[in-house]
Design an enzyme around this catalytic site. Structure first.
Site, short mmCIF file in Angstrom:
data_model
loop_
_atom_site.label_atom_id
_atom_site.label_comp_id
_atom_site.label_asym_id
_atom_site.label_seq_id
_atom_site.Cartn_x
_atom_site.Cartn_y
_atom_site.Cartn_z
N ALA A 80 0.85 -1.19 0.00
CA ALA A 80 0.00 0.00 0.00
C ALA A 80 0.89 1.24 0.00
O ALA A 80 2.06 1.17 0.38
CB ALA A 80 -0.87 -0.01 1.25
N GLY A 119 0.38 -5.14 0.61
CA GLY A 119 -0.80 -5.11 -0.25
C GLY A 119 -0.53 -5.74 -1.61
O GLY A 119 -1.44 -6.30 -2.24
N GLU A 122 -0.98 -9.28 -1.15
CA GLU A 122 -2.42 -9.55 -0.95
C GLU A 122 -3.14 -9.60 -2.30
O GLU A 122 -3.97 -10.48 -2.54
CB GLU A 122 -3.02 -8.48 -0.01
CG GLU A 122 -2.54 -8.72 1.41
CD GLU A 122 -2.92 -7.61 2.38
OE1 GLU A 122 -2.67 -6.43 2.06
OE2 GLU A 122 -3.45 -7.93 3.46
N GLU A 142 4.32 -5.52 7.10
CA GLU A 142 3.46 -4.58 7.82
C GLU A 142 3.88 -4.42 9.28
O GLU A 142 3.79 -3.34 9.86
CB GLU A 142 1.99 -5.02 7.75
CG GLU A 142 1.29 -4.69 6.45
CD GLU A 142 1.49 -5.74 5.37
OE1 GLU A 142 2.42 -6.55 5.52
OE2 GLU A 142 0.74 -5.74 4.38
C1 3H9 Z 1 0.51 -2.45 3.32
O1 3H9 Z 1 0.71 -2.89 2.23
C2 3H9 Z 1 -0.81 -2.58 4.03
C3 3H9 Z 1 -1.74 -3.55 3.39
O2 3H9 Z 1 -1.60 -4.82 3.98
C4 3H9 Z 1 -3.19 -3.19 3.64
C5 3H9 Z 1 -3.72 -1.96 3.03
C6 3H9 Z 1 -5.18 -1.78 3.26
N1 3H9 Z 1 4.61 3.57 0.08
O3 3H9 Z 1 13.32 1.87 0.15
P1 3H9 Z 1 13.68 2.58 -1.10
C7 3H9 Z 1 9.33 5.01 -1.36
S1 3H9 Z 1 1.69 -1.57 4.16
C8 3H9 Z 1 5.07 4.79 -0.26
O4 3H9 Z 1 14.75 3.60 -1.05
P2 3H9 Z 1 14.72 0.14 -2.23
C9 3H9 Z 1 10.46 5.35 -0.40
O5 3H9 Z 1 10.05 6.24 0.60
C10 3H9 Z 1 3.06 -1.49 3.05
N2 3H9 Z 1 6.36 5.02 -0.61
O6 3H9 Z 1 13.99 1.55 -2.31
C11 3H9 Z 1 11.48 5.96 -1.35
O7 3H9 Z 1 11.06 7.28 -1.61
P3 3H9 Z 1 12.13 8.47 -1.75
C12 3H9 Z 1 3.81 -2.76 3.00
C13 3H9 Z 1 7.19 3.98 -0.60
O8 3H9 Z 1 14.86 -0.28 -3.63
C14 3H9 Z 1 11.30 5.16 -2.63
O9 3H9 Z 1 9.99 4.58 -2.54
N3 3H9 Z 1 5.01 -2.59 2.20
C15 3H9 Z 1 6.77 2.69 -0.27
O10 3H9 Z 1 15.92 0.22 -1.35
C16 3H9 Z 1 12.31 4.05 -2.82
O11 3H9 Z 1 12.31 3.25 -1.64
C17 3H9 Z 1 6.16 -2.15 2.72
O12 3H9 Z 1 6.28 -1.90 3.90
C18 3H9 Z 1 5.40 2.50 0.08
N4 3H9 Z 1 4.91 1.29 0.38
O13 3H9 Z 1 13.70 -0.81 -1.47
C19 3H9 Z 1 7.31 -2.02 1.77
N5 3H9 Z 1 7.83 1.85 -0.36
O14 3H9 Z 1 12.95 8.15 -2.94
C20 3H9 Z 1 8.11 -0.79 2.09
C21 3H9 Z 1 8.88 2.60 -0.75
O15 3H9 Z 1 11.26 9.65 -1.90
N6 3H9 Z 1 9.17 -0.59 1.14
N7 3H9 Z 1 8.50 3.88 -0.90
O16 3H9 Z 1 12.92 8.46 -0.47
C22 3H9 Z 1 10.34 -1.26 1.18
O17 3H9 Z 1 10.59 -2.13 1.99
C23 3H9 Z 1 11.40 -0.85 0.20
O18 3H9 Z 1 11.09 0.42 -0.30
C24 3H9 Z 1 11.54 -1.82 -1.02
C25 3H9 Z 1 12.49 -1.16 -2.09
C26 3H9 Z 1 12.14 -3.14 -0.53
C27 3H9 Z 1 10.22 -2.06 -1.68
#
Ligand code: 3H9
Length: 587
Positions: A80, A119, A122, A142
């Protein structure tokens, strides 16, 4: 642009653009729904709308026989859009889209690459089939955001992968250390309840329960703090200097590093560098200290291999990467990188943590016991209390630092000293030093240990006697100290210093401070960091308590309220605007 004779007026023009974040195309008999929301294809409102429209369109299109859901660029949706959590919710919801995919009479296939998280996973679980590149990673992170999967993940994963796998993935997030995950008590419990519902109840009821738990967590301070920590870690990488910034700078490869000082802390840093496969010089002033450090490093490395923290191969290689030296010349070519801060006494972390340690000692002098202070601060969320830390780093270190300061001021302290240069002084630590209670290394300090170099701390009635004797000699009337007072004095004193650090431009954002604390002091992630914690409590309340302690402890300069904090508290400035008020701040 309107150009006048003496001024240029820029007129801002806004265009309303319909943002398309899911590309819909038909290839042969396949409809492809390709999420296009770089960098991680987060499931924002626009993406959800695109998926919703796409699945409806594909269902209606007679030429389409199957539907593929995938992500453009680096990854399948990684979850999400976390930035939307603080905004009002907008339909369509993720489960609604998922159910449309599941009910679609044509096969819906998730084609997964990159990181299919939260998400994103999901959505994949709603699809009839999932195919993935070998390099793809899936997970439910999450828990790291203080949440649980909220779009049927807790109901569908156990049905697909079994209860045990689902419990493990959902409660650990797979990236979280077991010790940290254990601290997420409430989340574990709600996860547990949600996943258990997948076995105890029909799918619809389970989904309802999951939605309820997700809402509860989303509104919790813990989740807000963890979301803040996620973005703070990324924000601090965006540094600016007069001669360049993070965009223009090219990272130099780290070929060699050096650690000066082979004591407890130095050796620990060496172990981190070696574990990452980075060559390191270990510098000491004499052979005895150097050999002691080498012994310590060897023992920590061996322990890490045994515990599976590093592989045996890394452990073996470590010996070849470590270069002991007593010659500064050897260090001339090393590369150095940890956090961008301006220099000052104690830099950022130690300057801010100074009042924290000092207040701990004062609390003990006034009536608390070291074990009480440690227990309260561990309950607060620190992995280890301040007096256990002092035993670990060495009572002699704190003593020698104080002595150096006294020398600079031309003052000689005794066990009766109560003021130094007009500031409150507590000689309790000096007493322990003179009694040879140097901490773990001598088997006794603020606690006693099973042996010299031991790790198991037990309370020692001798320490209580030493404290009571100290107070009696100095005529200090001991009193009951509450847990609230301990937390406030330890935390608010360092928060006050944190605001002074921002005001002085030693750090340019509160995030820099918080990330230092999360990594440097293992500050609990579910509190975000000391500055975020202060913001959550409310700056007005924090400021008032600091003023209260300043009034009561006028001889402790760390209680002089920060000017920046006073301004921010008076105007209730939101955290993302604090730095606009820090007039002195520039790196
Ligand atoms: C969820 O899904 C809830 C659901 O179950 C239910 C919903 C109803 N959103 O980390 P990076 C941005 S909860 C918004 O440097 P990498 C991040 O801030 C979510 N922004 O890249 C950064 O921005 P900036 C569950 C996000 O390649 C840019 O993207 N998912 C999100 O080292 C690059 O990120 C997670 O918790 C996001 N979800 O790593 C995954 N994700 O350039 C969270 C990233 O402006 N994300 N951004 O600073 C991660 O773990 C890592 O970003 C990922 C890539 C491994 C994906």
């Amino acid at each position: 642009f309107c150009v006048g004779t003496s001024y240029i007026l820029a007129v801002k023009v806004s265009y309303i653009v319909a943002v398309i974040m899911v590309d819909y195309k038909v290839q042969g008999s396949f409809a492809i729904l390709e999420v296009n929301n770089p960098p991680v294809n987060a499931l924002s409102h626009a993406v959800r709308s695109g998926l919703n429209d796409g699945i409806e369109k594909a269902s209606r299109d007679r030429n389409v026989k199957a539907v593929i859901v995938c992500g453009k660029g680096a990854t399948f949706p990684a979850g999400a859009d976390i930035r939307e959590f603080s905004k009002p919710k907008k339909e369509p919801w993720l489960p609604e889209i998922g159910h449309k995919m599941e009910k679609c009479e044509k096969p819906v296939i998730a084609a997964i690459h990159g990181t299919c998280l939260g998400g994103g996973l999901e959505i994949a679980l709603f699809c009839h089939y999932r195919i993935a590149l070998k390099t793809a990673r899936v997970g439910f992170p999450e828990v790291q955001l203080g949440l649980l999967p909220g779009a049927a993940g807790t109901q569908r994963l156990p049905r697909v992968a079994g209860l045990q796998v689902a419990m493990d993935m959902i409660s650990s997030g797979r990236h979280v250390l077991a010790t940290e995950a254990k601290k997420y008590g409430i989340i574990d419990e709600l996860c547990l309840k949600a996943v258990k519902a997948s076995v105890d109840f029909p799918y619809e009821k389970g989904l309802e329960m999951e939605t309820e738990f997700f809402k509860q967590l989303l509104g919790s301070g813990q989740s807000k703090a963890q979301q803040y920590a996620f973005f703070a870690e990324r924000t601090i990488a965006r540094w600016e200097m007069p001669n360049g910034n993070y965009r223009t700078a090219v990272a130099k490869p780290v070929k060699s590093t050096a650690v000066i000082g082979a004591g407890t802390m130095g050796s620990g840093i060496v172990v981190c560098l070696l574990s990452a496969g980075i060559p390191v010089y270990l510098m000491e002033q004499n052979e005895k200290f150097l050999n002691n450090g080498l012994k310590m490093i060897k023992s920590i490395m061996e322990g890490s291999v045994k515990l599976g923290k590093v592989s045996p191969e890394v452990g073996r290689k470590a010996a070849t990467l470590l270069k002991p030296t007593m010659n500064y010349n050897d260090l001339k070519d090393v590369d150095l990188i940890p956090v961008l801060v301006k220099t000052c006494r104690g830099f950022l972390a130690n300057r801010m943590h100074g009042p924290f340690g000092t207040e701990g000692t004062f609390l003990v002098e006034e009536g608390a016991l070291p074990s009480q202070v440690d227990r309260v601060m561990e309950d607060f969320g620190l992995p280890i209390g301040p007096f256990k830390v002092r035993d670990l780093s060495g009572v002699d270190i704190a003593y020698k630092i104080k002595q150096e300061v006294a020398k600079l001021l031309g003052i000689k302290t005794t066990l009766q000293t109560r003021f130094m240069n007009g500031e409150r002084y507590c000689a309790l630590n000096d007493r322990l030093f003179h009694l040879g209670r140097l901490g773990r290394k001598t088997g006794k300090g603020y606690y006693k240990y099973e042996k010299a170099g031991g790790k198991i701390a037990t309370e020692d009635s001798d320490v209580t006697d030493i404290i009571e004797k100290h107070c009696k000699e100095l005529g200090i009337q001991r009193r009951q100290i509450s847990s609230q007072e301990i937390v406030e004095r330890m935390m608010y004193s360092c928060i006050n210093e944190g605001f002074k650090i921002l005001e002085d431009g030693i750090a340019v954002r509160p995030e820099d401070i918080d990330v230092c604390y999360l990594y440097g002091f293992s500050f609990p992630r579910y509190l975000g960091g000391p500055m975020f914690y202060a913001n959550q409590i409310g700056l007005q309340r924090v400021y008032e308590r600091i003023c209260y302690y300043h009034e009561n402890f006028p001889y402790s300069p760390h209680w002089v309220p920060s000017r920046l904090l006073r301004k921010l508290a008076a105007k209730s400035v939101p955290m993302n605007e604090w730095m606009a008020y820090a007039t002195g701040s520039k790196l």
